[in-house]
Design a protein around this motif. Structure first.
Motif, PDB file in Angstrom:
ATOM      1  N   ASP A   1      39.294  42.405  46.628  1.00  0.00           N
ATOM      2  CA  ASP A   1      40.659  41.875  46.605  1.00  0.00           C
ATOM      3  C   ASP A   1      41.491  42.524  45.512  1.00  0.00           C
ATOM      4  O   ASP A   1      42.549  42.023  45.132  1.00  0.00           O
ATOM      5  CB  ASP A   1      40.605  40.370  46.419  1.00  0.00           C
ATOM      6  CG  ASP A   1      39.734  39.764  47.498  1.00  0.00           C
ATOM      7  OD1 ASP A   1      40.248  39.506  48.576  1.00  0.00           O
ATOM      8  OD2 ASP A   1      38.514  39.627  47.266  1.00  0.00           O
TER       9      ASP A   1
ATOM     10  N   GLY B   1      42.229  35.349  51.795  1.00  0.00           N
ATOM     11  CA  GLY B   1      41.772  36.234  50.725  1.00  0.00           C
ATOM     12  C   GLY B   1      40.675  35.560  49.930  1.00  0.00           C
ATOM     13  O   GLY B   1      40.448  34.371  50.046  1.00  0.00           O
ATOM     14  N   ALA B   2      39.992  36.377  49.107  1.00  0.00           N
ATOM     15  CA  ALA B   2      39.057  35.801  48.141  1.00  0.00           C
ATOM     16  C   ALA B   2      39.726  35.902  46.772  1.00  0.00           C
ATOM     17  O   ALA B   2      40.917  36.188  46.697  1.00  0.00           O
ATOM     18  CB  ALA B   2      37.733  36.531  48.177  1.00  0.00           C
ATOM     19  N   SER B   3      38.975  35.703  45.699  1.00  0.00           N
ATOM     20  CA  SER B   3      39.441  35.759  44.309  1.00  0.00           C
ATOM     21  C   SER B   3      39.758  34.358  43.803  1.00  0.00           C
ATOM     22  O   SER B   3      39.701  33.389  44.569  1.00  0.00           O
ATOM     23  CB  SER B   3      40.665  36.639  44.098  1.00  0.00           C
ATOM     24  OG  SER B   3      41.852  35.896  44.317  1.00  0.00           O
ATOM     25  N   PHE B   4      40.142  34.257  42.513  1.00  0.00           N
ATOM     26  CA  PHE B   4      40.438  32.955  41.906  1.00  0.00           C
ATOM     27  C   PHE B   4      41.937  32.663  41.919  1.00  0.00           C
ATOM     28  O   PHE B   4      42.396  31.732  41.274  1.00  0.00           O
ATOM     29  CB  PHE B   4      39.925  32.924  40.457  1.00  0.00           C
ATOM     30  CG  PHE B   4      38.423  32.903  40.322  1.00  0.00           C
ATOM     31  CD1 PHE B   4      37.595  33.041  41.416  1.00  0.00           C
ATOM     32  CD2 PHE B   4      37.833  32.736  39.074  1.00  0.00           C
ATOM     33  CE1 PHE B   4      36.205  33.024  41.287  1.00  0.00           C
ATOM     34  CE2 PHE B   4      36.449  32.712  38.926  1.00  0.00           C
ATOM     35  CZ  PHE B   4      35.638  32.861  40.042  1.00  0.00           C
ATOM     36  N   SER B   5      42.701  33.450  42.634  1.00  0.00           N
ATOM     37  CA  SER B   5      44.150  33.263  42.678  1.00  0.00           C
ATOM     38  C   SER B   5      44.477  31.922  43.356  1.00  0.00           C
ATOM     39  O   SER B   5      43.853  31.544  44.356  1.00  0.00           O
ATOM     40  CB  SER B   5      44.779  34.441  43.441  1.00  0.00           C
ATOM     41  OG  SER B   5      46.145  34.519  43.176  1.00  0.00           O
TER      42      SER B   5
ATOM     43  N   ILE C   1      44.956  30.933  47.304  1.00  0.00           N
ATOM     44  CA  ILE C   1      43.885  31.140  48.293  1.00  0.00           C
ATOM     45  C   ILE C   1      43.686  29.931  49.224  1.00  0.00           C
ATOM     46  O   ILE C   1      43.624  30.106  50.443  1.00  0.00           O
ATOM     47  CB  ILE C   1      42.549  31.502  47.587  1.00  0.00           C
ATOM     48  CG1 ILE C   1      42.697  32.799  46.773  1.00  0.00           C
ATOM     49  CG2 ILE C   1      41.384  31.592  48.573  1.00  0.00           C
ATOM     50  CD1 ILE C   1      42.946  34.039  47.565  1.00  0.00           C
TER      51      ILE C   1
END
Lengths: 125, 510
Positions: free
Chosen positions: A37, A90-94, A97
């Motif tokens: 990502d 999406g993935a990630s810590f945003s 999500i």
């Protein structure tokens, strides 16, 4: 000539920022690089991601400071960025999500004229 | 198995080997546990854009439960003899082989990759990984050193205990296996968080191997990054966190780990140069053919590989002729239905990734890069709702953003170099240093250039092979630590030094 901003934001992305701000409070962005990502902007609660002397502040988008690591900025500084939003898991810590949407960067090179009037970036040193 | 002439039957249709459940749960303490909050999220397939199952939206409570279950069995698992642990890993490998088609089909449906690739790469590599670590722990030894005639230092390897692992979505099962196999082999209990785009195959895997491992040794908790992922990374009761992903999250995970003084391993991607020297074209033989195939490797897994050879550096003297052959080879990449075993490139893993790739087509063109091939979406008549792009070749220079950023799509940016000096200057002008490819017939170059490239893996006269016995990891901003190879065990262990005196006499200090 008026100062040319380094980072802009679309109306659609502003709506998502408002929604997230309502839920989490003040927000910040940090532009990612690298795999999976990477190359996407990450949205965090203000101060959750610790920026430091290795980061530059490019400006504000809809009231949120927008940072990038200094080393990455060296390769990005000739382009104007626009924070946009797209559908997608999406993935990630945003923070967006869970909404099933993802912040996305659109870019264009500055013109020679604009290069002369760019907003200066801020750094800790 | 239900292979039809046209390929594999779509999951959840009559006669398909694969019928997904309508909803999955978390795998905690050997049981299938619903998320504490009772929430689930839809999981669409990038092949056709349609939702095919629901996945738990777990949060802190679920992570804490999994960590607790893991702690309850860590002593027992850590003290299980290596021979016994090894046998379990071998059994897991057999289960993977036996269910190769089922799991490969699941991987294709969840991730979008062509079935040809999941059958030939993801699954066989995954089972081999378990066998490799099953073998290594039978043969390795601790250390014993005689400090002097009466003093002995013993070095005993001990598992960390409970470790957290956050898995990417490009090779969902294989990347989970890369992390869990060495951790389990080293005697750790695992809490694993799959990527939210591609959570399903590892759950099918857990269903198949549930009886092999003692309950609580392997725990799988699903959910979103800011909720479940962050809860795992910040959990004070895990002894280590391993992550594959991008740089901002990598930094954030290091920040969280610093609060609890925990070790991390990070794999954060790259912008790998694939270098073709003029000797490659000295003959038009099978090696030349292999090199041209090596160029085309950027399209493997739709370019969604951390080591995607996404920068091609070609010596000026052979550029025109080499590119003519390279473009011809790229033209022969077969796109189509990912379930058709002859399809070479499938769907991008999610809509946002698809959009991101298109945004790079845009900036590439705006910066003045020339499109030598592709550069647009691929309209897939089999699956109009899926996320497909054309394999794309840009020609430009290394300062352009398409040369500096991981696009994570089937996109290669091509430029030239004059001599070895310029080759190294361009190859190393990158924030990252994960992989590199070097193609040459010159044995001096093969070693000396490889040594000077700042990357953790330099493939010489090959690309994209991933044997378990070869270390994989990054220099520079590509991360910290290595995966694969027996050295990986040390990332999941502590060293216990027992220092013994065999001297009967006091030291005389007091």
């Amino acid at each position: 000539m008026e100062r040319v901003p380094r980072v802009l934001v679309t109306d659609e992305a502003q709506k998502v920022i408002d929604q997230l701000r309502g839920e989490h409070g003040e927000l910040m962005f940090h532009q990612s690089g690298g795999c999976c990502d990477g190359s996407s902007p990450m949205c965090f609660r203000q101060g959750e991601f610790r920026t430091g002397i290795s980061d530059v502040l490019l400006g504000e988008v809809h009231g949120c400071p927008f940072y990038m690591s200094r080393s990455q900025f060296a390769y990005w500084e000739h382009t104007q960025l626009t924070v946009d939003i797209t559908k997608g898991r999406g993935a990630s810590f945003s923070l967006e999500i869970p909404l099933g949407v993802r912040f996305l960067i659109r870019s264009r090179p500055f013109t020679a004229e604009e290069e002369k009037a760019l907003t200066p970036v801020e750094t800790m040193m | 198995m239900s292979v039809t002439l046209a390929g594999y039957k779509k999951p959840n249709t009559e006669g398909s080997v694969l019928q997904f459940k309508k909803q999955y749960e978390n795998f905690i303490g050997g049981e299938w546990v619903p998320p504490a909050g009772g929430e689930y999220f839809d999981n669409p397939s990038p092949v056709d854009g349609k939702v095919f199952t629901r996945i738990p939206r777990s949060k802190k409570k679920d992570i804490e439960l999994a960590v607790k279950k893991a702690h309850a069995v860590k002593e027992r698992w850590g003290n299980t003899p290596a021979a016994k642990r090894s046998r379990m890993l071998l059994k897991i490998a057999d289960v993977l082989d036996k269910n190769r088609e089922l799991l490969a089909l699941s991987e294709t449906w969840d991730n979008g990759k062509p079935i040809r690739e999941s059958l030939a790469a993801d699954l066989p590599l995954a089972s081999d990984h378990f066998r490799y670590f099953a073998g290594v722990i039978r043969a390795e030894e601790g250390g014993m050193s005689e400090i002097d005639a009466k003093t002995l230092a013993m070095h005993v390897k001990e598992p960390i205990g409970v470790v957290g692992q956050i898995i990417p979505w490009n090779f969902p099962l294989l990347m989970a296996v890369w992390k869990m196999a060495p951790a389990l082999a080293a005697g750790n209990c695992v809490v694993l968080k799959p990527a939210e785009q591609t959570p399903v195959t590892v759950l099918l895997f857990a269903e198949l191997i549930a009886d092999i491992l003692p309950p609580g040794v392997l725990n799988i908790v699903n959910g979103f990054g800011p909720e479940a992922g962050q809860a795992l990374a910040t959990c004070p009761d895990i002894g280590k966190i391993a992550f594959t992903g991008e740089t901002t999250t990598g930094r954030l995970i290091m920040q969280f780990a610093s609060e609890n003084i925990k070790p991390v391993t990070l794999e954060l991607g790259g912008k790998s140069p694939n270098i073709f020297t003029e000797s490659v074209m000295a003959k038009k033989d099978s090696f030349f053919d292999k090199a041209v195939e090596g160029f085309t490797m950027f399209a493997l897994n739709q370019g969604e590989v951390c080591t995607c050879p996404s920068r091609a550096l070609i010596q000026e003297s052979i550029y025109d002729e080499f590119m003519e052959k390279a473009i011809e080879r790229v033209r022969n990449i077969k796109l189509g239905d990912p379930l058709d075993p002859t399809t070479m490139m499938g769907a991008q893993a999610s809509e946002d990734q698809f959009q991101k790739i298109l945004s790079y087509f845009d900036i590439g063109k705006k910066e003045g890069a020339k499109v030598l091939y592709g550069g647009d979406v691929f309209k897939n008549e089999h699956h109009p709702g899926g996320f497909y792009v054309q394999p794309t070749i840009f020609e430009g220079n290394n300062k352009m953003r398409i040369f500096q950023e991981e696009i994570f799509g089937p996109v290669v940016s091509v430029t030239t170099f004059k001599d070895e000096e310029e080759l190294l200057e361009i190859a190393n002008d990158s924030l990252y240093g994960l992989g590199a490819g070097l193609w040459t017939r010159d044995t001096h170059q093969a070693y000396q250039i490889a040594r000077k490239i700042e990357a953790g893996r330099v493939w010489v006269n090959c690309y994209h092979n991933y044997p378990a016995h070869a270390a994989f990891g990054g220099y520079k901003q590509s991360g910290i630590g290595r995966e694969n190879h027996k050295m990986m065990l040390d990332h999941y262990r502590q060293t216990k030094n027992i220092l013994v005196s065999y001297d009967q006499n006091p030291t005389g200090l007091f």
